[in-house]
Design an enzyme around this catalytic site. Structure first.
Site, PDB file in Angstrom:
ATOM      1  CG  ASN A   9      -1.618   1.224   1.137  1.00  0.00           C
ATOM      2  OD1 ASN A   9      -1.660   2.028   0.540  1.00  0.00           O
ATOM      3  ND2 ASN A   9      -2.977   1.523   2.607  1.00  0.00           N
ATOM      4  CE  LYS A  11      -0.454   2.957   4.975  1.00  0.00           C
ATOM      5  NZ  LYS A  11       0.069   3.237   6.396  1.00  0.00           N
ATOM      6  CG  HIS A  95      -6.054   2.223   5.526  1.00  0.00           C
ATOM      7  ND1 HIS A  95      -5.234   2.972   5.869  1.00  0.00           N
ATOM      8  CD2 HIS A  95      -5.408   1.133   5.017  1.00  0.00           C
ATOM      9  CE1 HIS A  95      -4.130   2.296   6.716  1.00  0.00           C
ATOM     10  NE2 HIS A  95      -3.862   1.531   5.884  1.00  0.00           N
ATOM     11  CD  GLU A  97      -2.666   5.316   6.571  1.00  0.00           C
ATOM     12  OE1 GLU A  97      -2.851   5.517   5.273  1.00  0.00           O
ATOM     13  OE2 GLU A  97      -2.192   5.086   7.250  1.00  0.00           O
ATOM     14  CD  GLU A 167      -3.417  -2.713   7.637  1.00  0.00           C
ATOM     15  OE1 GLU A 167      -2.401  -2.443   6.826  1.00  0.00           O
ATOM     16  OE2 GLU A 167      -3.770  -1.539   7.073  1.00  0.00           O
ATOM     17  N   GLY A 173       2.137   2.472  11.058  1.00  0.00           N
ATOM     18  CA  GLY A 173       4.051   3.071  10.616  1.00  0.00           C
ATOM     19  C   GLY A 173       4.425   3.483  12.046  1.00  0.00           C
ATOM     20  CB  SER A 213       5.290  -1.683  11.802  1.00  0.00           C
ATOM     21  OG  SER A 213       5.362  -0.611  12.314  1.00  0.00           O
TER      22      SER A 213
HETATM   23  P1  13P Z   1       2.921  -0.412   7.666  1.00  0.00           P
HETATM   24  O1  13P Z   1       3.403  -1.112   6.864  1.00  0.00           O
HETATM   25  O2  13P Z   1       4.069   1.484   7.214  1.00  0.00           O
HETATM   26  O3  13P Z   1       2.788   0.013   9.329  1.00  0.00           O
HETATM   27  O4  13P Z   1       1.753   0.330   6.989  1.00  0.00           O
HETATM   28  C1  13P Z   1       0.430  -0.507   6.917  1.00  0.00           C
HETATM   29  C2  13P Z   1      -0.231  -0.113   5.815  1.00  0.00           C
HETATM   30  O5  13P Z   1      -0.882   0.780   6.919  1.00  0.00           O
HETATM   31  C3  13P Z   1      -1.046  -0.571   5.220  1.00  0.00           C
HETATM   32  O6  13P Z   1      -2.065  -0.648   5.027  1.00  0.00           O
END
Ligand code: 13P
Length: 253
Positions: A9, A11, A95, A97, A167, A173, A213
């Site tokens: 992803n 982002k 997601h 976010e 997740e 992150g 992560s």
């Molecule tokens: P990270 O791997 O950067 O922690 O992000 C995970 C994520 O949100 C994937 O959709």
């Protein structure tokens, strides 16, 4: 046996030129990889170019969001029909976010899941708890609600096609990964909820990815767990060589 699926992803990262060049490199590296599904979730603006650049290879392209209506007065949105028309095969939905910054609810996400399935775009449904929810013992309750409401009114055949990405928000992150045992325990609970909702056969087939992560160092151990069928990888998917290590970790089992 369920096939592993490793999805990146990106982002809100990379320009179109950088995205196309990364996909070309990834397609080249992975051209002979077998028994693994590889996906990149990219910003809407570069989807068409990435679909073209990935043609004939092992890498499939996902959108990171979508509206559920076919068309209409929804400024700034992208419809399932539009994604389908340029050959996008997957879409990341719900997601954390988007839930947090764009106030997406389980009901809204459910509409999107149904629309994706109707357009034969495979949805990747993201679920996961916040840190305080885990610390107060509410993890099960939270994921139960996200699944019940997010996958409401689906047939068994439809439910089988949904990819679930667990997740934990506190692991996204942050560099804090759920331990393989901790992630496995929650994945098992998710499969249990799916059994309750759609029966054993669906629960057995449904793919559940871990995200938060995941990186080149921890991917193999996470994906070696029996209920972890792959990963949804943020930061570690931005560098093609690092992402390639994560993909290979999914191929070792
Ligand atoms: P990270 O791997 O950067 O922690 O992000 C995970 C994520 O949100 C994937 O959709």
């Amino acid at each position: 046996m369920r096939r592993k699926m490793v999805a990146g992803n990106w982002k809100m990262n990379k320009t179109n030129i950088e995205g196309v060049s990364a996909i070309k490199e990834l397609v080249k590296l992975t051209k002979d990889y077998k028994n693994i599904d590889i996906i990149i979730g990219a910003p809407t603006i570069m989807l068409e170019a990435l679909v073209k650049a990935s043609e004939g290879g092992t890498v499939k392209i996902a959108a990171q969001n979508m509206h559920y209506k076919e068309s209409g007065a929804f400024t700034g949105e992208t419809s399932p029909a539009m994604l389908k028309s340029i050959g996008v095969e997957y879409v990341i939905l719900g997601h954390s976010e988007r839930r947090e910054y764009f106030f997406e609810t389980n009901q809204f996400i459910n509409e999107k899941i149904k629309a994706a399935l109707a357009y034969e775009i495979t949805p990747i449904l993201c679920i996961g708890e916040k840190l305080e929810e885990r610390e107060t013992g509410k993890t099960f309750e939270v994921i139960f609600k996200q699944l019940k409401e997010g996958m409401a009114n689906l047939t068994k055949e439809e439910a089988k096609k949904v990819i679930i990405a667990y997740e934990p928000i506190w692991a996204i992150g942050t560099g804090k990964t759920a331990t393989p045992a901790m992630a496995e325990e929650t994945h098992k609970e998710i499969r249990g909820i799916i059994t309750e909702m759609f029966g054993e056969e669906v629960a057995h087939e449904v793919i559940i990815q871990y995200g938060g992560s995941m990186n080149a160092n921890n991917a193999a151990e996470l994906m070696a767990q029996s209920n972890i069928d792959g990963g949804l990888v943020g930061g570690a998917s931005l560098d093609v060589k690092v992402f390639d290590v994560v993909i290979k970790a999914g191929m070792t089992k």
